[in-house]
Design a protein around this motif. Structure first.
Motif, PDB file in Angstrom:
ATOM      1  N   ASP A  30      51.648  64.651  30.175  1.00 20.70           N
ATOM      2  CA  ASP A  30      50.295  65.136  30.448  1.00 20.70           C
ATOM      3  C   ASP A  30      49.763  65.997  29.300  1.00 20.70           C
ATOM      4  O   ASP A  30      48.610  65.849  28.875  1.00 20.70           O
ATOM      5  CB  ASP A  30      50.285  65.961  31.743  1.00 20.70           C
ATOM      6  CG  ASP A  30      50.501  65.098  32.974  1.00 20.70           C
ATOM      7  OD1 ASP A  30      50.284  63.872  32.884  1.00 20.70           O
ATOM      8  OD2 ASP A  30      50.896  65.639  34.020  1.00 20.70           O
ATOM      9  N   VAL A  31      50.626  66.888  28.792  1.00 18.14           N
ATOM     10  CA  VAL A  31      50.204  67.754  27.681  1.00 18.14           C
ATOM     11  C   VAL A  31      49.933  66.923  26.433  1.00 18.14           C
ATOM     12  O   VAL A  31      48.917  67.105  25.743  1.00 18.14           O
ATOM     13  CB  VAL A  31      51.294  68.816  27.391  1.00 18.14           C
ATOM     14  CG1 VAL A  31      50.947  69.596  26.121  1.00 18.14           C
ATOM     15  CG2 VAL A  31      51.420  69.772  28.571  1.00 18.14           C
ATOM     16  N   ARG A  71      49.166  63.710  26.206  1.00 16.91           N
ATOM     17  CA  ARG A  71      47.983  62.871  26.371  1.00 16.91           C
ATOM     18  C   ARG A  71      46.711  63.681  26.131  1.00 16.91           C
ATOM     19  O   ARG A  71      45.767  63.210  25.469  1.00 16.91           O
ATOM     20  CB  ARG A  71      47.985  62.265  27.778  1.00 16.91           C
ATOM     21  CG  ARG A  71      46.693  61.531  28.174  1.00 16.91           C
ATOM     22  CD  ARG A  71      46.234  60.546  27.127  1.00 16.91           C
ATOM     23  NE  ARG A  71      47.119  59.396  27.017  1.00 16.91           N
ATOM     24  CZ  ARG A  71      47.090  58.553  25.995  1.00 16.91           C
ATOM     25  NH1 ARG A  71      46.251  58.759  24.981  1.00 16.91           N
ATOM     26  NH2 ARG A  71      47.907  57.527  25.953  1.00 16.91           N
ATOM     27  N   THR A  72      46.674  64.916  26.639  1.00 11.74           N
ATOM     28  CA  THR A  72      45.520  65.782  26.420  1.00 11.74           C
ATOM     29  C   THR A  72      45.313  66.048  24.938  1.00 11.74           C
ATOM     30  O   THR A  72      44.196  65.961  24.420  1.00 11.74           O
ATOM     31  CB  THR A  72      45.704  67.124  27.164  1.00 11.74           C
ATOM     32  OG1 THR A  72      45.822  66.869  28.570  1.00 11.74           O
ATOM     33  CG2 THR A  72      44.514  68.044  26.931  1.00 11.74           C
ATOM     34  N   LEU A  73      46.396  66.359  24.223  1.00  7.42           N
ATOM     35  CA  LEU A  73      46.309  66.615  22.785  1.00  7.42           C
ATOM     36  C   LEU A  73      45.838  65.371  22.037  1.00  7.42           C
ATOM     37  O   LEU A  73      45.013  65.458  21.120  1.00  7.42           O
ATOM     38  CB  LEU A  73      47.663  67.072  22.252  1.00  7.42           C
ATOM     39  CG  LEU A  73      48.084  68.502  22.614  1.00  7.42           C
ATOM     40  CD1 LEU A  73      49.521  68.757  22.189  1.00  7.42           C
ATOM     41  CD2 LEU A  73      47.165  69.522  21.967  1.00  7.42           C
ATOM     42  N   ASN A  88      43.995  62.940  23.167  1.00  9.67           N
ATOM     43  CA  ASN A  88      42.565  62.734  23.443  1.00  9.67           C
ATOM     44  C   ASN A  88      41.697  63.687  22.617  1.00  9.67           C
ATOM     45  O   ASN A  88      40.637  63.303  22.116  1.00  9.67           O
ATOM     46  CB  ASN A  88      42.292  62.937  24.932  1.00  9.67           C
ATOM     47  CG  ASN A  88      42.870  61.818  25.787  1.00  9.67           C
ATOM     48  OD1 ASN A  88      43.196  60.740  25.279  1.00  9.67           O
ATOM     49  ND2 ASN A  88      43.017  62.052  27.073  1.00  9.67           N
ATOM     50  N   GLU A  89      42.175  64.938  22.467  1.00 16.35           N
ATOM     51  CA  GLU A  89      41.439  65.905  21.662  1.00 16.35           C
ATOM     52  C   GLU A  89      41.396  65.469  20.202  1.00 16.35           C
ATOM     53  O   GLU A  89      40.363  65.575  19.529  1.00 16.35           O
ATOM     54  CB  GLU A  89      42.083  67.288  21.787  1.00 16.35           C
ATOM     55  CG  GLU A  89      41.899  67.939  23.150  1.00 16.35           C
ATOM     56  CD  GLU A  89      42.627  69.271  23.254  1.00 16.35           C
ATOM     57  OE1 GLU A  89      43.298  69.663  22.269  1.00 16.35           O
ATOM     58  OE2 GLU A  89      42.532  69.919  24.311  1.00 16.35           O
ATOM     59  N   GLN A 132      50.940  69.676  18.679  1.00 18.61           N
ATOM     60  CA  GLN A 132      51.711  68.508  19.094  1.00 18.61           C
ATOM     61  C   GLN A 132      53.110  68.537  18.490  1.00 18.61           C
ATOM     62  O   GLN A 132      54.110  68.278  19.169  1.00 18.61           O
ATOM     63  CB  GLN A 132      50.975  67.237  18.657  1.00 18.61           C
ATOM     64  CG  GLN A 132      51.491  65.975  19.312  1.00 18.61           C
ATOM     65  CD  GLN A 132      50.618  64.782  18.962  1.00 18.61           C
ATOM     66  OE1 GLN A 132      50.176  64.649  17.838  1.00 18.61           O
ATOM     67  NE2 GLN A 132      50.389  63.910  19.908  1.00 18.61           N
TER      68      GLN A 132
END
Length: 315
Positions: free
Chosen positions: A207-208, A210-212, A214-215, A269
């Motif tokens: 989850d972490v 994937r968020t990074l 996307n950013e 990341q």
């Protein structure tokens, strides 16, 4: 398959950039260093750099690839080598799933192959059946999310634990930033870790990450848009007014700001991956301490005592 050209040989020789080349060489040299024995199968050999390096050391290597263009490149690259190297290396265009092999191998190399496979269980089971006793399977693959167009799956540590089949156990795990290397040995006891705990940990990690990712993708989009705007400004001989000049300056500042945010996202990341590796190392140490205590005389006595106590409580 041929539309997506893998340029691993070119990358190894810095033709795709010095920084990228350094990372590619780190993984390939790790593979070569860990090869034991004489008969080697390089599955997904691409342009043939790993096979050629092993051939230079006198290993008998068969490199195979599903891509006809990759094998054509590999054969051209082999032609550049000394005659002694050529005698030890062969390249063949074929499908690993369908090919029938006439012998077993000391080592099978799966260099950045598994992420391209859908039916990984069948693929890996066939690999294990082609290995001699005490032989090795050497794997490298992207670690965590990698949104490249032909990657079919994401790998975390739990996925490699589950590939310990047919008496193959994990002997070595190495992280190379966003890549991971795993060595399996035949007739080795499987590495054991609580998979339920690991699954929860890696779900949070996914989850972490994937968020990074996307950013980072959004920041890239903004940088691309601003770059296009700046190019349009540069085409003008003279800014028409002070307002236009100010707009140019503000856009340039915004681009620098976004580039800094992009760098920070990548740094987060990388830090996340390093923390994950430290956590896995610590978990392995704790597991070993627990196993040692459990198998000691004191540990056995303690377990026996608690079992008797729990039995009395139930009565």
């Amino acid at each position: 398959m041929d539309k997506i050209r893998d340029k691993i040989y070119d990358a190894y020789h810095n033709e795709l950039g010095a920084s990228f080349g350094e990372k590619v060489r780190e993984r390939i040299h790790w593979i070569v260093k860990n090869v034991k024995g004489q008969e080697i199968l390089d599955v997904g050999c691409s342009q043939g750099i790993t096979s050629i390096l092993l051939g230079r050391e006198g290993k008998n290597v068969l490199g195979i690839d599903y891509s006809s263009s990759a094998i054509q490149d590999a054969l051209k690259n082999l032609e550049k080598e000394e005659e002694e190297t050529k005698k030890h290396v062969k390249f063949e265009h074929c499908n690993f799933f369908l090919k029938e092999f006439e012998k077993k191998f000391d080592v099978i190399i799966l260099g950045e192959v598994l992420e391209h496979i859908s039916d990984i269980n069948t693929f890996f089971e066939k690999t294990t059946n082609l290995i001699k006793d005490e032989g090795l399977i050497i794997v490298t693959t992207p670690f965590g999310i990698n949104d490249y167009i032909d990657h079919k799956r994401t790998f975390y540590f739990k996925d490699f634990l589950e590939l310990q089949i047919n008496s193959f156990g994990i002997e070595n795990i190495t992280l190379f930033g966003k890549w991971i290397g795993v060595i399996y040995r035949k007739n080795k006891e499987a590495l054991k870790i609580d998979l339920k705990v690991l699954e929860k940990l890696e779900a949070g990690f996914f989850d972490v990450e994937r968020t990074l990712n996307n950013e980072v993708a959004e920041l890239r989009r903004k940088v691309s848009k601003l770059t296009e705007q700046l190019e349009n400004v540069k085409k003008q001989k003279e800014p028409a007014s002070n307002d236009y000049k100010n707009k140019y300056i503000e856009e340039k500042k915004e681009k620098i700001k976004i580039q800094e945010e992009l760098y920070n996202a990548y740094s987060k990341q990388e830090e996340l991956i390093n923390n994950y590796k430290k956590l896995m190392d610590e978990k392995e140490k704790i597991q070993k301490l627990y196993d040692n205590l459990r198998n000691s005389k004191l540990g056995k006595f303690q377990i026996k005592y608690w079992n008797m106590r729990n039995k009395k409580r139930r009565i």
